[in-house]
Design a protein around this motif. Structure first.
Motif, PDB file in Angstrom:
ATOM      1  N   ASP A   1       0.819  -1.213   0.000  1.00 16.06           N
ATOM      2  CA  ASP A   1       0.000   0.000   0.000  1.00 16.06           C
ATOM      3  C   ASP A   1       0.853   1.263   0.000  1.00 16.06           C
ATOM      4  O   ASP A   1       0.443   2.297  -0.528  1.00 16.06           O
ATOM      5  CB  ASP A   1      -0.935   0.013   1.209  1.00 16.06           C
ATOM      6  N   LYS A   2       2.043   1.189   0.571  1.00 21.54           N
ATOM      7  CA  LYS A   2       2.936   2.356   0.603  1.00 21.54           C
ATOM      8  C   LYS A   2       3.352   2.774  -0.805  1.00 21.54           C
ATOM      9  O   LYS A   2       3.547   3.957  -1.070  1.00 21.54           O
ATOM     10  CB  LYS A   2       4.178   2.065   1.440  1.00 21.54           C
TER      11      LYS A   2
ATOM     12  N   SER B   1       2.584   6.433  -2.310  1.00 20.85           N
ATOM     13  CA  SER B   1       3.657   7.277  -2.859  1.00 20.85           C
ATOM     14  C   SER B   1       3.336   7.695  -4.294  1.00 20.85           C
ATOM     15  O   SER B   1       3.529   8.854  -4.671  1.00 20.85           O
ATOM     16  CB  SER B   1       4.994   6.530  -2.830  1.00 20.85           C
TER      17      SER B   1
END
Length: 92
Positions: free
Chosen positions: A65-66, A70
């Motif tokens: 998910d990061k 981003s």
């Protein structure tokens, strides 16, 4: 470790809601002399559609998910001072 609130990243990347709206308004107003120009709301709908595409793509590939967060942050930052009429969001 340095504090984020005093960092140059904080001072250059954080904007108030009014500053964001002003930047978006200036990007859209650059195209006012063109016929069929998009409103701020219409551009927001187009950007949101492509943000959801980023989420679906990263989920399908299996990225964390990061990575999606981003990618969306950079996408929003790119279109903060530019109109979707200037650059194709699908390519960005």
């Amino acid at each position: 470790m340095a504090r984020y609130t005093g960092s140059t990243q904080s001072s250059h990347w954080l904007m108030s809601h009014a500053e964001v709206l002003q930047s978006r308004r200036l990007a859209v107003e650059a195209h006012q002399n063109l016929e069929g120009v998009l409103s701020l709301d219409e551009e927001a709908v187009i950007r949101r559609h492509h943000e959801l595409r980023i989420i679906r793509l990263t989920a399908r590939i299996g990225f964390p998910d990061k990575v999606a967060a981003s990618a969306i942050s950079y996408f929003k930052r790119f279109f903060l001072h530019r109109s979707v009429l200037d650059f194709n969001p699908s390519i960005i």
